[in-house]
Design a protein around this motif. Sequence first.
Motif, PDB file in Angstrom:
ATOM      1  N   LEU A  73       0.997  -1.271   0.137  1.00 29.89           N
ATOM      2  CA  LEU A  73       0.132   0.020   0.114  1.00 29.89           C
ATOM      3  C   LEU A  73       0.869   1.541   0.045  1.00 29.89           C
ATOM      4  CD1 LEU A  73      -2.578  -1.027   2.468  1.00 29.89           C
ATOM      5  CD2 LEU A  73      -2.929  -0.919   0.187  1.00 29.89           C
ATOM      6  N   SER A  74       0.464   2.082  -0.909  1.00 30.30           N
ATOM      7  CA  SER A  74       1.092   3.537  -0.837  1.00 30.30           C
ATOM      8  C   SER A  74       0.189   4.385   0.149  1.00 30.30           C
ATOM      9  CB  SER A  74       1.361   4.110  -2.383  1.00 30.30           C
ATOM     10  OG  SER A  74       2.065   3.167  -3.022  1.00 30.30           O
ATOM     11  N   MET A  75       0.573   5.341   0.986  1.00 32.06           N
ATOM     12  CA  MET A  75      -0.015   6.015   1.953  1.00 32.06           C
ATOM     13  C   MET A  75      -0.095   7.220   1.615  1.00 32.06           C
ATOM     14  SD  MET A  75      -0.997   3.187   3.450  1.00 32.06           S
ATOM     15  CE  MET A  75      -2.026   4.153   4.924  1.00 32.06           C
TER      16      MET A  75
ATOM     17  N   THR B 297      -4.980  23.872  10.726  1.00 36.17           N
ATOM     18  CA  THR B 297      -6.272  23.285  11.253  1.00 36.17           C
ATOM     19  C   THR B 297      -7.306  22.617  10.473  1.00 36.17           C
ATOM     20  OG1 THR B 297      -6.435  24.982  13.119  1.00 36.17           O
ATOM     21  CG2 THR B 297      -8.518  23.902  12.850  1.00 36.17           C
ATOM     22  N   ALA B 298      -7.485  21.381  10.772  1.00 36.73           N
ATOM     23  CA  ALA B 298      -8.485  20.482  10.005  1.00 36.73           C
ATOM     24  C   ALA B 298      -8.648  19.070  10.611  1.00 36.73           C
ATOM     25  CB  ALA B 298      -7.765  20.330   8.577  1.00 36.73           C
ATOM     26  N   VAL B 299      -9.504  18.443   9.888  1.00 39.73           N
ATOM     27  CA  VAL B 299      -9.544  16.824  10.448  1.00 39.73           C
ATOM     28  C   VAL B 299      -8.590  16.073   9.285  1.00 39.73           C
ATOM     29  CG1 VAL B 299     -10.890  14.781  10.297  1.00 39.73           C
ATOM     30  CG2 VAL B 299     -11.725  16.867  11.204  1.00 39.73           C
ATOM     31  N   TYR B 300      -7.745  15.489   9.825  1.00 37.07           N
ATOM     32  CA  TYR B 300      -6.826  14.569   8.981  1.00 37.07           C
ATOM     33  C   TYR B 300      -6.846  13.233   8.796  1.00 37.07           C
ATOM     34  CZ  TYR B 300      -3.414  18.874   9.236  1.00 37.07           C
ATOM     35  OH  TYR B 300      -3.000  20.207   8.974  1.00 37.07           O
ATOM     36  N   TYR B 301      -6.797  13.132   7.659  1.00 37.17           N
ATOM     37  CA  TYR B 301      -7.379  11.475   7.136  1.00 37.17           C
ATOM     38  C   TYR B 301      -6.235  10.924   6.572  1.00 37.17           C
ATOM     39  CZ  TYR B 301     -12.303  13.167   7.513  1.00 37.17           C
ATOM     40  OH  TYR B 301     -13.432  13.976   8.114  1.00 37.17           O
ATOM     41  N   CYS B 302      -6.086   9.579   7.091  1.00 40.04           N
ATOM     42  CA  CYS B 302      -5.032   8.659   6.505  1.00 40.04           C
ATOM     43  C   CYS B 302      -5.629   7.907   5.097  1.00 40.04           C
ATOM     44  CB  CYS B 302      -4.622   7.593   7.549  1.00 40.04           C
ATOM     45  SG  CYS B 302      -3.521   6.374   7.067  1.00 40.04           S
ATOM     46  N   ALA B 303      -5.067   7.707   4.284  1.00 42.61           N
ATOM     47  CA  ALA B 303      -5.708   6.971   2.621  1.00 42.61           C
ATOM     48  C   ALA B 303      -4.660   5.943   2.372  1.00 42.61           C
ATOM     49  CB  ALA B 303      -6.341   8.035   2.007  1.00 42.61           C
ATOM     50  N   ALA B 304      -5.120   4.980   1.615  1.00 40.56           N
ATOM     51  CA  ALA B 304      -4.318   4.203   0.993  1.00 40.56           C
ATOM     52  C   ALA B 304      -4.772   3.702  -0.328  1.00 40.56           C
ATOM     53  CB  ALA B 304      -4.055   2.838   1.903  1.00 40.56           C
ATOM     54  N   GLN B 305      -3.568   3.447  -1.335  1.00 40.60           N
ATOM     55  CA  GLN B 305      -3.910   3.120  -2.559  1.00 40.60           C
ATOM     56  C   GLN B 305      -2.871   2.077  -2.895  1.00 40.60           C
ATOM     57  OE1 GLN B 305      -4.008   6.392  -5.330  1.00 40.60           O
ATOM     58  NE2 GLN B 305      -4.551   4.942  -7.027  1.00 40.60           N
TER      59      GLN B 305
ATOM     60  N   ASN C  84     -10.376  10.751  -4.885  1.00 39.30           N
ATOM     61  CA  ASN C  84     -10.929  10.001  -5.431  1.00 39.30           C
ATOM     62  C   ASN C  84     -10.346   8.695  -5.944  1.00 39.30           C
ATOM     63  OD1 ASN C  84     -13.543  11.604  -5.418  1.00 39.30           O
ATOM     64  ND2 ASN C  84     -12.807  12.720  -7.191  1.00 39.30           N
ATOM     65  N   ASP C  85      -9.286   8.666  -5.917  1.00 41.41           N
ATOM     66  CA  ASP C  85      -8.488   7.517  -6.353  1.00 41.41           C
ATOM     67  C   ASP C  85      -8.077   6.518  -5.117  1.00 41.41           C
ATOM     68  OD1 ASP C  85      -6.428   9.167  -8.840  1.00 41.41           O
ATOM     69  OD2 ASP C  85      -8.456   8.173  -8.954  1.00 41.41           O
ATOM     70  N   MET C  86      -8.209   6.985  -4.030  1.00 43.05           N
ATOM     71  CA  MET C  86      -7.844   6.096  -2.747  1.00 43.05           C
ATOM     72  C   MET C  86      -8.865   5.169  -2.492  1.00 43.05           C
ATOM     73  SD  MET C  86      -5.082   7.815  -1.692  1.00 43.05           S
ATOM     74  CE  MET C  86      -4.881   8.302  -3.388  1.00 43.05           C
ATOM     75  N   GLU C  87      -8.227   3.773  -2.211  1.00 42.84           N
ATOM     76  CA  GLU C  87      -9.133   2.633  -1.932  1.00 42.84           C
ATOM     77  C   GLU C  87      -9.408   2.723  -0.494  1.00 42.84           C
ATOM     78  OE1 GLU C  87      -5.696   0.307  -4.463  1.00 42.84           O
ATOM     79  OE2 GLU C  87      -7.169  -0.899  -3.725  1.00 42.84           O
ATOM     80  N   TYR C  88      -8.987   3.124   0.477  1.00 43.74           N
ATOM     81  CA  TYR C  88      -9.088   2.948   1.712  1.00 43.74           C
ATOM     82  C   TYR C  88      -9.014   4.247   2.582  1.00 43.74           C
ATOM     83  CZ  TYR C  88      -8.168  -1.908   0.345  1.00 43.74           C
ATOM     84  OH  TYR C  88      -8.338  -3.086  -0.382  1.00 43.74           O
ATOM     85  N   TRP C  89      -9.777   4.414   3.591  1.00 45.04           N
ATOM     86  CA  TRP C  89      -9.753   5.678   4.374  1.00 45.04           C
ATOM     87  C   TRP C  89      -9.719   5.361   5.827  1.00 45.04           C
ATOM     88  CZ3 TRP C  89      -8.915  10.461   2.551  1.00 45.04           C
ATOM     89  CH2 TRP C  89      -8.921  10.619   1.225  1.00 45.04           C
TER      90      TRP C  89
END
Length: 126
Positions: free
Chosen positions: A32-34, A91-99, A111-116
Amino acid sequence: QVQLVESGGGLVQAGESLRLSCAVSGRSFDSLSMAWFRQAPEKEREFVASISWGGHSTHFADSVKGRFTISRDNAESTVYLQMNSLKHEDTAVYYCAAQSYVFAPMMTNSNDMEYWGKGTLVTVSS
């Protein structure tokens, strides 16, 4: 089932640092790329930083370049976002994503991320 769980958010003052973590389970982490994205109130989600599956390439948004670094520990199935010299506008909500298996510069489109993950809130007081 793939799960991404962020941690490390909180309230800091401008100029301080925070390190976010994202632990991944349910899938071979080294495939997974993150990436990290963020979403401020009333704004669209935006790309922050990414790292390729082997850690050999990274990419950053211009707004954080020179202040944020991204790293990964494949043995711990965890990706980190070190945030230094924080500004109020971070300041924000920070999300981790994976592809899967993609080079870091190709990860800027949410839109390209597979997982959140579900996100962690970072608040920077000015």
